[in-house]
Design an enzyme around this catalytic site. Structure first.
Site, PDB file in Angstrom:
ATOM      1  N   ARG A  63       0.843  -1.196   0.000  1.00 31.92           N
ATOM      2  CA  ARG A  63       0.000   0.000   0.000  1.00 31.92           C
ATOM      3  C   ARG A  63       0.874   1.240   0.000  1.00 31.92           C
ATOM      4  NH1 ARG A  63       2.285   1.933   3.880  1.00 31.92           N
ATOM      5  NH2 ARG A  63       0.758   3.597   3.855  1.00 31.92           N
ATOM      6  N   GLY A  64       0.198   2.405  -0.043  1.00 27.27           N
ATOM      7  CA  GLY A  64       0.935   3.664  -0.156  1.00 27.27           C
ATOM      8  C   GLY A  64       1.002   4.028  -1.639  1.00 27.27           C
ATOM      9  N   ALA A  65       0.648   5.277  -1.949  1.00 26.50           N
ATOM     10  CA  ALA A  65       0.462   5.655  -3.355  1.00 26.50           C
ATOM     11  C   ALA A  65       1.680   5.363  -4.250  1.00 26.50           C
ATOM     12  CB  ALA A  65       0.055   7.128  -3.433  1.00 26.50           C
ATOM     13  N   GLN A 223      -2.140   2.470  10.131  1.00 29.11           N
ATOM     14  CA  GLN A 223      -0.861   2.546   9.396  1.00 29.11           C
ATOM     15  C   GLN A 223       0.185   3.350  10.172  1.00 29.11           C
ATOM     16  OE1 GLN A 223      -3.865   2.928   8.026  1.00 29.11           O
ATOM     17  NE2 GLN A 223      -3.933   2.377   5.866  1.00 29.11           N
ATOM     18  N   ASP A 264      -2.152  10.962  -1.820  1.00 26.75           N
ATOM     19  CA  ASP A 264      -2.572   9.923  -2.764  1.00 26.75           C
ATOM     20  C   ASP A 264      -2.933  10.509  -4.115  1.00 26.75           C
ATOM     21  OD1 ASP A 264      -3.092   8.698   0.049  1.00 26.75           O
ATOM     22  OD2 ASP A 264      -2.914   7.057  -1.398  1.00 26.75           O
ATOM     23  N   ASN A 274      -5.475  12.461   0.936  1.00 32.31           N
ATOM     24  CA  ASN A 274      -4.536  11.623   1.694  1.00 32.31           C
ATOM     25  C   ASN A 274      -5.357  10.846   2.717  1.00 32.31           C
ATOM     26  OD1 ASN A 274      -1.766  10.768   2.220  1.00 32.31           O
ATOM     27  ND2 ASN A 274      -1.958  11.829   4.173  1.00 32.31           N
ATOM     28  N   LYS A 275      -4.696  10.014   3.460  1.00 30.99           N
ATOM     29  CA  LYS A 275      -5.381   9.139   4.416  1.00 30.99           C
ATOM     30  C   LYS A 275      -6.393   9.894   5.270  1.00 30.99           C
ATOM     31  CE  LYS A 275      -5.138   5.599   4.764  1.00 30.99           C
ATOM     32  NZ  LYS A 275      -6.142   4.766   4.040  1.00 30.99           N
TER      33      LYS A 275
HETATM   34  O1  MRU Z   1      -4.600   3.184   2.413  1.00 30.00           O
HETATM   35  P1  MRU Z   1      -3.129   3.397   2.323  1.00 30.00           P
HETATM   36  O2  MRU Z   1      -2.373   2.809   3.464  1.00 30.00           O
HETATM   37  O3  MRU Z   1      -2.573   2.967   0.978  1.00 30.00           O
HETATM   38  O4  MRU Z   1      -2.954   4.980   2.407  1.00 30.00           O
HETATM   39  C1  MRU Z   1      -1.679   5.540   2.335  1.00 30.00           C
HETATM   40  C2  MRU Z   1      -1.665   7.005   2.486  1.00 30.00           C
HETATM   41  O5  MRU Z   1      -2.670   7.663   2.602  1.00 30.00           O
HETATM   42  C3  MRU Z   1      -0.327   7.688   2.363  1.00 30.00           C
HETATM   43  O6  MRU Z   1      -0.246   8.805   3.178  1.00 30.00           O
HETATM   44  C4  MRU Z   1      -0.124   8.107   0.909  1.00 30.00           C
HETATM   45  O7  MRU Z   1      -0.353   7.041   0.035  1.00 30.00           O
HETATM   46  C5  MRU Z   1       1.223   8.657   0.669  1.00 30.00           C
HETATM   47  S1  MRU Z   1       2.478   7.400   0.794  1.00 30.00           S
HETATM   48  C6  MRU Z   1       3.962   8.111   0.417  1.00 30.00           C
END
Ligand code: MRU
Length: 363
Positions: A63-65, A223, A264, A274-275
């Site tokens: 996960r993570g963009a 997370q 994201d 973002n999250k």
């Molecule tokens: O649902 P996730 O864990 O994929 O969400 C991740 C986030 O919101 C991060 O802050 C975002 O992707 C940036 S990661 C460098």
């Protein structure tokens, strides 16, 4: 956008001390660090089929963009190699199969634009390659996809370092200890490198700077407490976990140099998805006059979406809230609203720190 590069200490080549995703030794699958099992266990899982890869993304094993972009490219590469190894020879047939894989993977998570960006980039390379060499076979096309996945991964690693260097220009200078608040996980576990929001922290730590990092737990999937606290701890960085509802108290009682978050998707006007919970922090940061920085690679920019209203927000299963820690955290069957992301309006962001420079205003 202005760009400035300064020489700073970089984390050693051995950092991060784990691979988030890499091809399996035979090149026909992927090995991932299963993030759903952290921090309890460091487990690597081998993904062999498209269904495995799709599931790993949907369940947030990966996960993570930025990492979703890297993962998507490696998935196409491994699946294409697998088909060639199993006897597919026709180039156009391989192209059709790669397109099919890309369509399936694109539907897994809608908010992080890096996923769709990476799939589009690979597909356009495949199209250009076949146009230039119509007789290319399935193995040759798989090699082309592989090279693109390697490039996307290497570029992401480099972008993380450059984001970190740019961020250090804005944060209070050494030798004063640096105290920040971050949300979710925008670190090495979320990228192909040392992260985005956490990149300046790794660079500052490598330079011997004293750090104090507060991280929100980040309900419902934690997370922050599971992943950010784990990876910073691995690096020996001082980290303190707070529950999401403690951020206001923290900002009103403790001097914080900056709030650092990832993204994201950033719309054309700077509105930033973002999250879930990020918007709350942006409002609090403004109230307490603390700089609120969004750190993201340019692959997270989405100029095709004019503003935050156009950003698709992923809705996740109610049980993530009803059975938060594997136990009943709400009455069985209660109605739940569970958006995975929120949108912070551009006017609450002090600056966006990208690999290509710092943006203070989009107008
Ligand atoms: O649902 P996730 O864990 O994929 O969400 C991740 C986030 O919101 C991060 O802050 C975002 O992707 C940036 S990661 C460098």
């Amino acid at each position: 956008m202005s760009t400035f590069i300064v020489p700073v200490a970089r984390p050693s080549d051995a950092h991060p001390p784990f691979d988030t995703v890499r091809p399996s030794p035979d090149g026909r699958g992927l090995v991932i660090l299963d993030q759903t099992q952290l921090p309890g266990a460091e487990v690597e899982v081998t993904l062999r089929t498209r269904a495995d890869m799709e599931e790993a993304i949907r369940l947030l094993r990966v996960r993570g963009a930025p990492l979703l972009g890297v993962m998507a490219a490696w998935s196409l590469a491994a699946l294409a190699r697998n088909r060639a190894a199993r006897g597919m020879s026709d180039g156009p047939l391989q192209r059709a199969a790669i397109r099919d894989d890309a369509n399936v993977l694109a539907a897994t998570r809608p908010t992080a634009v890096n996923l769709a960006w990476s799939l589009r980039r690979v597909i356009s390379q495949v199209d250009a390659t076949l146009a230039a060499a119509p007789g290319l076979d399935a193995a040759g096309l798989a090699d082309r996809v592989w090279a693109e996945a390697e490039a996307i991964h290497a570029e992401d690693r480099q972008m993380c370092l450059t984001i970190g260097e740019h961020a250090l220009q804005l944060l209070p200078a050494a030798p004063a200890p640096l105290t920040v608040l971050t949300h979710c996980n925008a670190g090495a576990l979320a990228t192909g490198g040392v992260g985005t929001a956490l990149a300046p922290l790794y660079l500052a730590h490598a330079a011997g700077r004293t750090l104090r990092v507060f991280v929100d737990e980040t309900r419902p999937l934690l997370q922050g407490s599971r992943l950010t606290a784990w990876e910073l701890g691995q690096a020996g960085i001082d980290v303190t976990v707070i529950t999401d509802s403690m951020a206001g108290a923290l900002l009103s009682t403790t001097p914080i140099d900056a709030v650092l978050v990832g993204a994201d998707r950033i719309a054309a006007n700077g509105d930033t998805a973002n999250k879930i919970g990020t918007y709350l922090l942006a409002v609090l940061a403004r109230r307490h006059r603390v700089p609120f920085y969004v750190l993201a690679p340019t692959t997270t920019l989405d100029p095709a979406t004019p503003d935050g209203e156009g950003i698709p927000i992923e809705q996740r299963h109610p049980d993530e809230v009803r059975q938060g820690m594997g136990t009943a955290t709400a009455p069985e069957g209660v109605r739940v609203w569970n958006p995975a992301f929120d949108v912070t309006p551009a006017d609450l962001v002090t600056a966006w720190i990208t690999d290509q420079g710092v943006v203070r205003s989009w107008t």
